[in-house]
Design an enzyme around this catalytic site. Sequence first.
Site, PDB file in Angstrom:
ATOM      1  N   GLU A  96       0.831  -1.224   0.000  1.00 41.31           N
ATOM      2  CA  GLU A  96       0.000   0.000   0.000  1.00 41.31           C
ATOM      3  C   GLU A  96       0.856   1.262   0.000  1.00 41.31           C
ATOM      4  O   GLU A  96       0.564   2.234   0.696  1.00 41.31           O
ATOM      5  CB  GLU A  96      -1.039  -0.043   1.128  1.00 41.31           C
TER       6      GLU A  96
HETATM    7  N1  COS Z   1      -6.544  11.786  -2.635  1.00 38.50           N
HETATM    8  C1  COS Z   1      -7.206  12.358  -3.676  1.00 38.50           C
HETATM    9  N2  COS Z   1      -6.583  12.751  -4.817  1.00 38.50           N
HETATM   10  C2  COS Z   1      -5.261  12.559  -4.885  1.00 38.50           C
HETATM   11  C3  COS Z   1      -4.515  11.991  -3.841  1.00 38.50           C
HETATM   12  C4  COS Z   1      -5.212  11.610  -2.672  1.00 38.50           C
HETATM   13  N3  COS Z   1      -4.581  11.056  -1.640  1.00 38.50           N
HETATM   14  N4  COS Z   1      -3.215  11.934  -4.199  1.00 38.50           N
HETATM   15  C5  COS Z   1      -3.134  12.465  -5.432  1.00 38.50           C
HETATM   16  N5  COS Z   1      -4.372  12.845  -5.840  1.00 38.50           N
HETATM   17  C6  COS Z   1      -4.731  13.503  -7.098  1.00 38.50           C
HETATM   18  C7  COS Z   1      -3.914  14.777  -7.273  1.00 38.50           C
HETATM   19  O1  COS Z   1      -4.534  15.859  -6.628  1.00 38.50           O
HETATM   20  C8  COS Z   1      -3.886  14.938  -8.760  1.00 38.50           C
HETATM   21  O2  COS Z   1      -5.098  15.509  -9.173  1.00 38.50           O
HETATM   22  P1  COS Z   1      -5.125  16.703 -10.303  1.00 38.50           P
HETATM   23  O3  COS Z   1      -4.564  16.065 -11.538  1.00 38.50           O
HETATM   24  O4  COS Z   1      -6.574  17.055 -10.415  1.00 38.50           O
HETATM   25  O5  COS Z   1      -4.256  17.776  -9.781  1.00 38.50           O
HETATM   26  C9  COS Z   1      -3.857  13.496  -9.270  1.00 38.50           C
HETATM   27  O6  COS Z   1      -4.374  12.690  -8.209  1.00 38.50           O
HETATM   28  C10 COS Z   1      -2.452  13.029  -9.597  1.00 38.50           C
HETATM   29  O7  COS Z   1      -1.674  13.208  -8.427  1.00 38.50           O
HETATM   30  P2  COS Z   1      -0.095  13.282  -8.451  1.00 38.50           P
HETATM   31  O8  COS Z   1       0.362  14.226  -9.535  1.00 38.50           O
HETATM   32  O9  COS Z   1       0.373  13.551  -7.063  1.00 38.50           O
HETATM   33  O10 COS Z   1       0.280  11.800  -8.898  1.00 38.50           O
HETATM   34  P3  COS Z   1       1.678  11.079  -9.043  1.00 38.50           P
HETATM   35  O11 COS Z   1       1.677  10.322 -10.306  1.00 38.50           O
HETATM   36  O12 COS Z   1       2.783  12.059  -8.796  1.00 38.50           O
HETATM   37  O13 COS Z   1       1.610   9.960  -7.878  1.00 38.50           O
HETATM   38  C11 COS Z   1       1.916   9.020  -5.728  1.00 38.50           C
HETATM   39  C12 COS Z   1       1.476  10.233  -6.570  1.00 38.50           C
HETATM   40  C13 COS Z   1       3.376   8.672  -5.911  1.00 38.50           C
HETATM   41  C14 COS Z   1       1.666   9.463  -4.289  1.00 38.50           C
HETATM   42  C15 COS Z   1       1.029   7.788  -6.080  1.00 38.50           C
HETATM   43  O14 COS Z   1       1.345   7.288  -7.352  1.00 38.50           O
HETATM   44  C16 COS Z   1       1.191   6.651  -5.080  1.00 38.50           C
HETATM   45  O15 COS Z   1       0.614   6.683  -3.981  1.00 38.50           O
HETATM   46  N6  COS Z   1       1.957   5.612  -5.448  1.00 38.50           N
HETATM   47  C17 COS Z   1       2.031   4.404  -4.662  1.00 38.50           C
HETATM   48  C18 COS Z   1       0.962   3.464  -5.103  1.00 38.50           C
HETATM   49  C19 COS Z   1       0.659   2.450  -4.051  1.00 38.50           C
HETATM   50  O16 COS Z   1       0.465   2.763  -2.891  1.00 38.50           O
HETATM   51  N7  COS Z   1       0.572   1.215  -4.491  1.00 38.50           N
HETATM   52  C20 COS Z   1       0.198   0.133  -3.625  1.00 38.50           C
HETATM   53  C21 COS Z   1      -0.832  -0.638  -4.343  1.00 38.50           C
HETATM   54  S1  COS Z   1      -2.013  -1.373  -3.357  1.00 38.50           S
HETATM   55  S2  COS Z   1      -0.992  -2.746  -2.421  1.00 38.50           S
END
Ligand code: COS
Length: 382
Positions: free
Chosen positions: A364
């Site tokens: 996660e």
């Molecule tokens: N809640 C709501 N919206 C969210 C959010 C959240 N927690 N995090 C990001 N967003 C939204 C952003 O606001 C953005 O929206 P806009 O395009 O309207 O501005 C959009 O999603 C893209 O966000 P961002 O540019 O931050 O995305 P990234 O590609 O940079 O990724 C991370 C952000 C790295 C934090 C994300 O890819 C991540 O959590 N990766 C890990 C995945 C994971 O946990 N995998 C486990 C799988 S389940 S075992």
Amino acid sequence: MTVQRHFATSEAAEIVGLASEIADGELAPRVDDYEARGEFPRELMTTLGRAGFLGLPYEERYGGGGQPYEVYVQVLEELARRWAVVAEAVSVHTLSCFALAEHGTTQQRDKWLEGLIGGELLGGYCLTEPAGGSDAAAMTTRAVETDGTYRIDGTKAFITHSVVADFFTVFARTDGAGAGGISAFLVPADASGIAPQRPEDKMGLNSSPTGQVVFDDLRVDAERLMGERGTGFKIAMQALDAGRLGIAACAVGLAQAALDYAVDYARQREQFSKPIIGFQGVGFILADMATSIEAARSLMLHAARLKDAGRPFSQAAAKAKLFATDMAMKVTTDAIQVLGGYGYVSDYPVERYFREAKVLQIVEGTNQIQRLVIARGLEQQQ
Ligand code: COS
């Protein structure tokens, strides 16, 4: 050892107490056998479901428990103290229900939600792909619409419950590149075009099947699209914000189990004619373990309370997941040290706790991703 808890209501105390009873009565006697055989305790999930634990934070009118996260995470903690796989299973199931429960239309919720959270079904969450874990927005699984039907093709990886799930929440690319081109679907696991692969041979959580799920010409009716088309990434991130509290709870419960075992052992084990807990070198290790567990529990409860109050909690959840899982790794390592040679052999449970703690730093969102989320929050702070 009894964990000191403070509950806002007697109902909350009863629910966590019931979870603890089930954990002692149903989970503890089975864990070693199932872990050794690598068999998933599907029947225990039904027991937990019927007791209301597969839909605890969701709405009562759909068969959920209507409980705040503050209560839900303490339930997970109690389950994880006895069997991390079962706690993780409840957490992943809850995560898998999120898209429908929070973003489904009334019609969709009326049709499917009771089945999902009512206790009989088990879910899987299909986000990660073989080439894309941390960079979730780079996914390549495609969903192409023709005349109200989506055709989904692609491969998901490291899917918990891959071969035992009854339904999957699947994230797939319906539109262009990046986060805005992703949509979420609720898919029955027995649909033709879904092929779970042989589960991975893992270092720990051996009774939980984790593996690839291949979608090949899977046909999904458009009514199974959750939320607006193109909002799937945000739904996935919101679900993970909540899911990370579940993983923090698994870590706290696991660490508590390691502490309890190490304390019991150190009270009984004698060297130089006295129990080893009386030696400062051992007693101080146990004191640090106990303190860091309490700190992690406090972070987890703080984040859960923010969520319950409807306040932003992404950052707090990332901090809780990061701290609790790193803590569990250290605490379970130290528990082995307290047991010495006995800690390293599988006759004692602490080496299992250690193997199970490791994966919590990865799932996660790796703890590097949690740090990234926290650092971005600091960058954007007003
Ligand atoms: N809640 C709501 N919206 C969210 C959010 C959240 N927690 N995090 C990001 N967003 C939204 C952003 O606001 C953005 O929206 P806009 O395009 O309207 O501005 C959009 O999603 C893209 O966000 P961002 O540019 O931050 O995305 P990234 O590609 O940079 O990724 C991370 C952000 C790295 C934090 C994300 O890819 C991540 O959590 N990766 C890990 C995945 C994971 O946990 N995998 C486990 C799988 S389940 S075992």
